[in-house]
Scaffold this motif. Structure first.
Motif, short mmCIF file in Angstrom:
data_model
loop_
_atom_site.label_atom_id
_atom_site.label_comp_id
_atom_site.label_asym_id
_atom_site.label_seq_id
_atom_site.Cartn_x
_atom_site.Cartn_y
_atom_site.Cartn_z
N THR A 140 -1.56 41.03 22.98
CA THR A 140 -2.58 42.07 23.11
C THR A 140 -2.45 43.04 21.95
O THR A 140 -1.37 43.19 21.37
CB THR A 140 -2.45 42.85 24.44
OG1 THR A 140 -3.51 43.81 24.52
CG2 THR A 140 -1.12 43.57 24.53
N PHE A 141 -3.54 43.69 21.60
CA PHE A 141 -3.51 44.76 20.61
C PHE A 141 -3.56 46.13 21.30
O PHE A 141 -3.48 47.16 20.62
CB PHE A 141 -4.70 44.65 19.64
CG PHE A 141 -4.75 43.36 18.86
CD1 PHE A 141 -3.60 42.62 18.62
CD2 PHE A 141 -5.96 42.89 18.36
CE1 PHE A 141 -3.65 41.44 17.90
CE2 PHE A 141 -6.01 41.71 17.63
CZ PHE A 141 -4.85 40.98 17.40
N GLY A 167 -11.09 39.67 18.42
CA GLY A 167 -11.64 38.35 18.12
C GLY A 167 -13.07 38.19 18.57
O GLY A 167 -13.50 38.79 19.56
N GLN A 168 -13.80 37.41 17.83
CA GLN A 168 -15.17 37.09 18.21
C GLN A 168 -15.18 36.02 19.30
O GLN A 168 -16.19 35.81 19.96
CB GLN A 168 -15.95 36.61 16.99
CG GLN A 168 -16.04 37.67 15.88
CD GLN A 168 -16.70 38.94 16.36
OE1 GLN A 168 -17.76 38.90 16.98
NE2 GLN A 168 -16.08 40.08 16.09
N GLU A 169 -14.05 35.34 19.48
CA GLU A 169 -13.92 34.34 20.52
C GLU A 169 -12.99 34.87 21.60
O GLU A 169 -12.41 35.95 21.48
CB GLU A 169 -13.36 33.04 19.92
CG GLU A 169 -14.20 32.49 18.78
CD GLU A 169 -13.55 31.28 18.13
OE1 GLU A 169 -12.52 30.81 18.66
OE2 GLU A 169 -14.06 30.82 17.11
N ASN A 170 -12.82 34.12 22.66
CA ASN A 170 -11.94 34.54 23.74
C ASN A 170 -10.50 34.57 23.27
O ASN A 170 -10.09 33.82 22.38
CB ASN A 170 -12.07 33.58 24.93
CG ASN A 170 -13.43 33.68 25.59
OD1 ASN A 170 -14.06 34.74 25.57
ND2 ASN A 170 -13.90 32.59 26.16
N THR A 178 -1.53 35.89 16.60
CA THR A 178 -2.23 36.94 17.34
C THR A 178 -2.82 36.39 18.63
O THR A 178 -2.89 35.18 18.85
CB THR A 178 -3.37 37.55 16.49
OG1 THR A 178 -4.47 36.63 16.45
CG2 THR A 178 -2.91 37.86 15.08
N CYS A 179 -3.30 37.30 19.45
CA CYS A 179 -3.88 36.91 20.74
C CYS A 179 -5.21 36.16 20.57
O CYS A 179 -5.76 35.65 21.55
CB CYS A 179 -4.08 38.13 21.63
SG CYS A 179 -4.91 39.52 20.86
N TYR A 180 -5.72 36.09 19.34
CA TYR A 180 -6.93 35.32 19.08
C TYR A 180 -6.64 34.05 18.29
O TYR A 180 -7.55 33.36 17.86
CB TYR A 180 -7.96 36.18 18.36
CG TYR A 180 -8.40 37.36 19.20
CD1 TYR A 180 -9.24 37.17 20.29
CD2 TYR A 180 -7.93 38.64 18.93
CE1 TYR A 180 -9.62 38.24 21.09
CE2 TYR A 180 -8.30 39.72 19.73
CZ TYR A 180 -9.15 39.51 20.81
OH TYR A 180 -9.51 40.56 21.60
#
Length: 354
Positions: free
Chosen positions: A45-46, A63-66, A266-268
């Motif tokens: 998470t950020f 992110g632009q995605e999930n 990262t989370c993305y």
């Protein structure tokens, strides 16, 4: 520095799978002169409650995605284990804000990783400690910049954070979790780190000493001098319980692990050399982890055997690769979008793209 800093880490020999991976890593380095992935830093998470003046991910984009799913983490764990990785550290943001952190930890524990988190301690409770330990967590490193509450809370941007950390240390002791501090080395304040190291030595705690880099909220920070680099080396020599990730490698000498023995995800799904090198070399949702790691190995900065942290102490790297990123509104920056990384400047890196 070197092995004496790891002699007290009994987890190295307590798990046969980890021990096998370590021996294989040494063999590949010393006999074959090849890199082996050793450590993964995960940023699930950020989000964070604090406003640290040195937050390295302050510009990380949503992110632009999930975000990564549990299935994605299972894939990372499986791939990383096959690549030889032995340890996973959860950072942020604040990892304790992730609702399914226990499930994610269990996924990696099933693959025999040593698991730790770096936390600001604000949300840490005894109930949480028990839950995460049951899931497989081994250690908690609490972010603490000074034992002076006023100094620490100003740097961390959260009143009372110092007291929360000290309470968290006691909870860890009582619940059977390894505990220590994670203290960022700010140039110009050597006395602070001697005090922190002495406190840890007297209280049976470990201390990790990452260095300040000019990224995120600290983009205006000056680079450390050669004298300040020597100060860190002096601290490492004096205090065996203090560690810096560049001070040890499978090659048995100081070596920046970024993109070689360590990566960050990262989370993305973006894969970076570390949390201070904000250049993405791929995304695990679209490519195998090994392919991305091998691509990173062709980057000139990761190919050189710098005996110090690239992001904090290597002026060539700072000027040519980190400074240009400050012109971007968000991080991480994909390597093909970096103005200094082109087929002309990095032919090896772009060879697999042709």
């Amino acid at each position: 520095m070197n092995l004496r800093h790891y002699s007290a880490r009994t987890w190295i020999i307590s798990n046969p799978r980890i021990l096998y991976r370590i021996l294989k890593g040494f063999g590949r380095a010393l006999l074959l002169r090849k890199n082996t992935l050793r450590t993964i830093h995960l940023l699930p998470t950020f989000n964070c409650q604090a406003k640290c003046t040195m937050c390295s991910i302050a510009k990380f984009k949503r992110g632009q995605e999930n975000a990564l799913s549990l299935k994605d983490y299972e894939s990372i764990a499986q791939q990383a284990a096959k690549m030889g990785a032995i340890a996973v550290t959860f950072l942020g943001g604040e990892p304790l804000l992730v609702k399914n952190l226990g499930e994610i930890i269990s996924v990696f524990k099933a693959r025999s990783f040593f698991l730790s988190i770096v936390s600001n301690g604000i949300a840490f409770t005894r109930e949480m400690a028990r839950k995460l330990r049951a899931a497989g967590l081994d250690a908690v490193y609490f972010g603490l910049e000074s034992l002076d509450e006023e100094v620490n809370d100003e740097l961390r941007g959260y009143p009372g954070q110092c007291r929360k950390v000290l309470q968290g240390i006691e909870i860890c002791r009582e619940e059977g979790l390894q505990a220590g501090f994670c203290t960022v080395f700010f140039p110009g304040h050597p006395e602070r780190y001697h005090e922190m190291a002495e406190y840890c030595a007297n209280n049976g705690l470990s201390i990790a000493l990452p260095s300040l880099a000019g990224v995120g909220a600290a983009e205006g920070a000056r680079a450390a001098s050669e004298e300040e680099y020597e100060q860190v080396v002096g601290l490492l020599r004096k205090y065996p319980h203090l560690s810096a990730d560049w001070a040890f490698s499978y090659y048995l000498h100081p070596r920046c692990p970024s993109g070689k023995e360590k990566i960050a995800i990262t989370c993305y799904g973006d894969v970076l050399g570390c949390t201070l090198n904000h250049i993405s070399f791929g995304n695990i949702k679209r490519e195998p982890l090994k392919k991305i790691w091998q691509r990173m190995g062709q980057f000139s900065q990761f190919r050189k055997n710098s005996g110090r942290c690239l992001a904090a102490f290597d002026r060539t790297h700072i000027v040519n690769y980190l400074a240009p990123i400050t012109d971007f509104p968000e991080s991480p920056v994909y390597y093909q979008d970096h103005p200094g990384i082109t087929p002309a400047t990095e032919p090896r890196l772009f060879a697999d793209e042709s």
